[in-house]
Design an enzyme around this catalytic site. Sequence first.
Site, short mmCIF file in Angstrom:
data_model
loop_
_atom_site.label_atom_id
_atom_site.label_comp_id
_atom_site.label_asym_id
_atom_site.label_seq_id
_atom_site.Cartn_x
_atom_site.Cartn_y
_atom_site.Cartn_z
CE LYS A 38 -0.04 -0.45 4.89
NZ LYS A 38 -1.15 -1.76 6.41
NE ARG A 134 -7.38 0.48 12.11
CZ ARG A 134 -5.58 0.71 12.00
NH1 ARG A 134 -5.45 1.51 11.74
NH2 ARG A 134 -5.21 -0.52 11.12
CE1 TYR A 260 12.52 31.95 3.72
CE2 TYR A 260 12.62 29.70 3.13
CZ TYR A 260 12.73 30.88 3.03
OH TYR A 260 12.21 30.52 1.64
CG MET A 308 8.51 23.63 -1.57
SD MET A 308 8.48 24.67 -2.14
CE MET A 308 7.38 25.76 -1.43
#
Length: 364
Positions: A38, A134, A260, A308
Amino acid sequence: MAEAMRPAWAAIDLQALQNNTRVIRELAGERRILGVLKANAYGHGLTRIAQELSDIDAIGVARVDEALQLRNSGVTRPIVLLEGFFAAAQIPVLAASNIQPVIHNLHQLEQLTATVGVSNPMRVWLKIDTGMHRLGVEPAQVSACYQRLAELPQVDGAPILMSHFACADEPEHAQNSTQLKRFADVVAPYQNPVTSIANSAALLAGIGEQYDWVRPGLALYGVSPFLDTAGSDYSLQAVMNLYASVISVRKISAGEPVGYGAAWAPDHDTHIGIVAIGYGDGYPRNAPEGTPVWIRGRCYPLVGRVAMDMVTVDLGAELQVQLGDTAQLWGRELPVEKVAAAVGTIPYELLCNVARRVQLDYLD
Ligand SMILES: *Cc1c(COP(=O)(O)O)cnc(C)c1O
C-alpha cells in the site's frame, strides 16, 4: 562532479529487496506471504516493486485504484484489498479483476449479498476485531458472517479469517496476548480454517506463528518496526536510499544566522553545506537541529529550518565535504529508523511521504 549535481532522488536497491524476501521466507517457514504494497509500496513504487516480488504469494493494497494499477501493469498474482470495497459499485470490478476484498463490517456483507451475478466468485477475507477496535466484525458475529459468506455464490470457498495487532511493535505488551486469545477462540470451531494475523513486527517477534498467512510490509523494505532496533539486526537491508546533492558550501562566522527565521547561528566559525532536498520532496519539515545527514562516510547535524527545496548541514570548521558531493538522508549508511527517531516519527511516515518529484532509480 559539480556539473552533474542532482536534486533529490531515491536509489531503490532491488538486491536488498530480494535479500529481504529471502529473510522473510525463512522466518515464515511453511506460512504463506502476503507482501503489503500500500501507499505506493511504502514510497518505493508500486508496480515495479510488485513485479520484482515474484517470490511472494500475494500482494496487499489499501485502495481499489492501487489494485487495478497492478492488474493493468500485468501483475497476475492474488491481490488482497486490505480495507475492502468502499462502495457496492466496486464489487463487480473486483470480481472481474480477480481482486480479493477484506470484509470487515456487516454493511459490506449486505452490499456483497445484494450484488448478484458477478462475473466470477471472489476469494474473500473476513476481518475480526480482536482488540484494535478500528476495522473488523466482533467475535460474536464471526460465525454468522462466516456462514453467510461461505454460502454466497459471489464468494469462492470459505473466507480467510484475519485480524490485525494494535501493539505488535511492543512484543511484551499485554494487548498482544489479549488479541491472540480472542483470535484463537474465534478460529477454534472451524475445521482447517485459513488464518492470518502477523504483520512485520509480529513476524519478527515470533508472535502468532501458528497462523497461515503473514502480512509483512515494512520488513520487505528492510526496515525494523521496533523503536530500539534496525532492520540490519534481522539481516534485512534498506531498500530505499534517499540522496541529494550538496549544491553549495560556504563559511559562516560565529553568530551569523542561517536560513528562514534566522533560527540557528553557530557559536564558532564553521562551514555550512546546502543540500538540495526539502519538505517539497517529503523530507520532514519538523526535523530538528542535529538530525543526522550522511556525507562522505560520516554524519553531520542538520541545522536551521528545513525549507521546500533545501536543508542546511553544519560541516564543521575542518571542511571534508565538497560542492557536488552526494548526501544520504536515509538508507544503507544512515538507517531510516535513526532519522525517524531524531524527527519524532516512525519510518513508515518518512518512506510514504517521499514526494512524486523525487525520481526513483531502480538498481539491480
Ligand atoms: C499495513 C498492513 C500490514 C503491514 O504492516 P507492517 O507493519 O508494515 O508490516 C499488515 N496487515 C494489514 C491489515 C495492514 O494494513
